[in-house]
Design a protein around this motif. Sequence first.
Motif: not given
Length: 359
Positions: A230-231, A233-235, A237-238, A319, A346, A349, A355
């Motif tokens: 998950r991290i 993908r999040q990073k 994307k950021e 995720y 986490y 949402r 995802s």
Amino acid sequence: MEFEPKWIAWETTRRCNLACVHCRSSSELEVQGHPDFSLDQAQRIIDDIASYASPVLVLSGGEPLLRPDIFDIARYGTSRGLRMCLATNGTLVSDQTCLAIKDSGIRMVSLSLDGARAETHDNFRNQPGAFAGTMRAIERFNRHDIPFLVNSSFTVRNKDEIPEIFRLVKKLGATAWYMFMIVPTGRGQDVIDELIPESLYNEILEWHYRVEKEETEILMRPTCAPHYYRIVRQKAKEEGERFKRRNLQFSTGGSKGCLAGQLICLIDVDGEVLPCSYFPKSAGNINQIPFRRIWEESELFLKLRDFSSYQGNCGQCEYISVCGGCRARAYAMTGNYLAQEPFCSYQPRSGSQPSTSSE
């Protein structure tokens, strides 16, 4: 996701010359009630697996080098077309061992290193001289051109050495480094108070992300920390960039967090087929049921592949298909292998869809 066995760990013995504080099988030199199986039985199990699939087969333990026929087992697996690997603590490795590794067709060896210095590693392994033994093994592997990877397990007692251990492993010439976040099974239950706390998990995994993103020489992976996926993908994307990860040919591909009973499993010394090395619940016994039936029909494995049955935050998480939470940790800490990952902070949402993005 296609659920096919890509990687199987095989506990060839429960005997071990060490008594590590976190050992999943509580191995020791003399073991009561869990005898080594015979070479004939080993060959039958290999035939059973090879008739159905072509996974990486890791000869593990305990300490597999305590078996005088371990290289006969490896040689037979090689003859059946399986990609054979060896997992050892390194302390019993000699030049003769190295010659036998090459002769039997073993293609990768894994070693454990839990400290950047002898004091830390020996404390983890409950054996003075264990660090020196591992260093000698690595020197011999390099001299004999035997590829090796290093597994490092972490609790609060050695977490501060994570970057230093990584640098040492890279300097020693390892093909890969796997950072294990301990699951409290076996003797690991005795150090449950030392587990990396939830508050530090993300910090350590984000460190791994930063280092891995820039690393070009050694492959690295966090293990038993599925929320890393998950991290990542999040990073990415950021930061507005795609994070291209390299894969080891003896791995599962690295596309998802928890793979227990989905792409991997463990066969213990008694023949019980477990979802992974840290998940002490059997899906069936390979001495009584063909491996194919266990893999395709066992209720346990089918449940693990049904992500809609996951509970708590994991069941609601967008995720879930790339993380899934550590099923072994959920089982060890709650008794419910479908419960949410105990060490993930986490919050999903609300109303989000799972995802399915690739790396």
